[in-house]
Write a protein that holds these residues in place. Sequence first.
Motif, short mmCIF file in Angstrom:
data_model
loop_
_atom_site.label_atom_id
_atom_site.label_comp_id
_atom_site.label_asym_id
_atom_site.label_seq_id
_atom_site.Cartn_x
_atom_site.Cartn_y
_atom_site.Cartn_z
N GLN A 1 0.86 -1.17 0.00
CA GLN A 1 0.00 0.00 0.00
C GLN A 1 0.90 1.23 0.00
N GLY B 1 1.40 5.32 1.06
CA GLY B 1 0.93 6.33 1.99
C GLY B 1 1.98 7.42 2.14
N ASN B 2 1.86 8.18 3.21
CA ASN B 2 2.78 9.28 3.46
C ASN B 2 3.46 9.15 4.81
N LYS C 1 6.20 10.44 0.23
CA LYS C 1 5.62 9.15 -0.11
C LYS C 1 6.43 8.00 0.50
#
Length: 98
Positions: free
Chosen positions: A13, A15-16, A26
Amino acid sequence: MSRVCELTGKGRQVGNNVSHANNKTKRTFLPNLQNVTLISDSLERSVKLRVSTHGLRSVEHVGGLDNWLKKTSDDKLSPKVRKLKREIGKKQAAQPAA
């Protein structure tokens, strides 16, 4: 080798990372994949798979690899496991007749 669970299809996945100053960069979240050997009761042999820990707990909860494959749809499974599911289905279909 892709980082995808062969049983559940769980993959990475995106995300940040968020810093204290609220800067966002990122990053990826990878599944916890383990190399395991699962035993098929109907085929009477073991199978080596790359499975997430979530998938491994699910297989144990349902009662083994054969039961898990019986209830899981083919679109989540890897080609190797789809072939295994077909073999198990054929073997189970042949057992009551014999």
